[in-house]
Write a protein that holds these residues in place. Structure first.
Motif, PDB file in Angstrom:
ATOM      1  N   UNK A 256      25.001  41.456  68.468  1.00  0.00           N
ATOM      2  CA  UNK A 256      25.515  42.115  67.263  1.00  0.00           C
ATOM      3  C   UNK A 256      24.429  42.078  66.195  1.00  0.00           C
ATOM      4  N   UNK A 257      23.732  43.187  65.993  1.00  0.00           N
ATOM      5  CA  UNK A 257      22.612  43.156  65.051  1.00  0.00           C
ATOM      6  C   UNK A 257      23.079  43.041  63.595  1.00  0.00           C
TER       7      UNK A 257
ATOM      8  N   UNK B 174      33.346  49.397  72.069  1.00  0.00           N
ATOM      9  CA  UNK B 174      34.368  49.014  73.034  1.00  0.00           C
ATOM     10  C   UNK B 174      34.047  49.668  74.373  1.00  0.00           C
ATOM     11  N   UNK B 175      33.946  48.842  75.422  1.00  0.00           N
ATOM     12  CA  UNK B 175      33.687  49.349  76.769  1.00  0.00           C
ATOM     13  C   UNK B 175      34.672  48.673  77.721  1.00  0.00           C
ATOM     14  N   UNK B 176      35.398  49.468  78.474  1.00  0.00           N
ATOM     15  CA  UNK B 176      36.409  48.958  79.419  1.00  0.00           C
ATOM     16  C   UNK B 176      37.420  48.057  78.717  1.00  0.00           C
ATOM     17  N   UNK B 177      37.780  48.432  77.479  1.00  0.00           N
ATOM     18  CA  UNK B 177      38.806  47.709  76.750  1.00  0.00           C
ATOM     19  C   UNK B 177      38.350  46.412  76.096  1.00  0.00           C
TER      20      UNK B 177
ATOM     21  N   UNK C 168      35.173  44.338  73.649  1.00  0.00           N
ATOM     22  CA  UNK C 168      34.036  44.478  72.750  1.00  0.00           C
ATOM     23  C   UNK C 168      32.747  44.126  73.477  1.00  0.00           C
ATOM     24  N   UNK C 169      31.718  44.951  73.310  1.00  0.00           N
ATOM     25  CA  UNK C 169      30.407  44.691  73.903  1.00  0.00           C
ATOM     26  C   UNK C 169      29.673  43.625  73.093  1.00  0.00           C
ATOM     27  N   UNK C 170      29.735  43.748  71.786  1.00  0.00           N
ATOM     28  CA  UNK C 170      29.051  42.809  70.890  1.00  0.00           C
ATOM     29  C   UNK C 170      29.982  41.624  70.640  1.00  0.00           C
ATOM     30  N   UNK C 171      29.777  40.548  71.366  1.00  0.00           N
ATOM     31  CA  UNK C 171      30.674  39.399  71.271  1.00  0.00           C
ATOM     32  C   UNK C 171      30.032  38.201  70.572  1.00  0.00           C
ATOM     33  N   UNK C 172      28.741  38.288  70.269  1.00  0.00           N
ATOM     34  CA  UNK C 172      28.051  37.198  69.598  1.00  0.00           C
ATOM     35  C   UNK C 172      26.859  37.774  68.843  1.00  0.00           C
TER      36      UNK C 172
END
Length: 156
Positions: A93-94, A80-83, A85-89
């Motif tokens: 997302x490994x 989570x960065x700035x509220x 999710x960074x991994x959105x796809x």
């Protein structure tokens, strides 16, 4: 040198002592000196209670749980960065690939004289501790958080 077996067992006694599921797993892993982890083999002993109607279906269910647990252990995390999710796809997302899955998975069933609690997720909780125990044996590093992609597993 560079490989080890990690062991974990789970004894689920719930909701009463009359229904139990026991599952033990041994994961054979290797870690290169640069920290590259590889899962080579998994051996599972699973409680079957009085009997299974379809043991092949139970085996396939356990194999899927091992894959799920392996993915959780190595990769799965949401940042989570700035509220948000960074991994959105899946490009960010490994997930594990089929070539990472062990070549050998052996499943044996242990007949017991009690009602079986279930088969839905009973083989997942042992994956991470078994792999981390193998990693500790090789590297001397105790893992206290997951996923392993966030740790330096190199050793020398």
């Amino acid at each position: 040198e560079g490989w080890a077996r990690g062991i974990a067992i789970d004894d689920r006694r719930r909701p009463s002592r009359n229904s139990v599921t026991v599952c033990a797993e041994v994961h054979t892993v290797s870690v290169s000196r640069r920290g590259q982890l590889r899962l080579h083999r998994v051996d599972v002993v699973f409680d079957q209670g009085f009997s299974f109607v379809n043991p092949l279906t139970a085996s396939k269910q356990i194999e899927g749980q091992i894959a799920w647990g392996y993915d959780d252990t190595l990769y799965q995390a949401i940042t989570i960065r700035d509220g948000q999710a960074v991994e959105v796809n899946f490009d960010t997302y490994p997930v594990s690939r089929i070539n990472e899955y062990p070549k050998e998975v052996n499943i044996a069933f242990m007949k017991s004289n009690h009602w079986l609690y279930g088969l839905g997720e009973e083989a997942i909780p042992q994956v991470a501790p078994a792999i981390c125990n193998g990693v500790f044996k090789i590297t001397g590093k105790r893992i206290r958080s997951l996923p392993l992609k966030n740790h330096d597993l190199s050793w020398g």
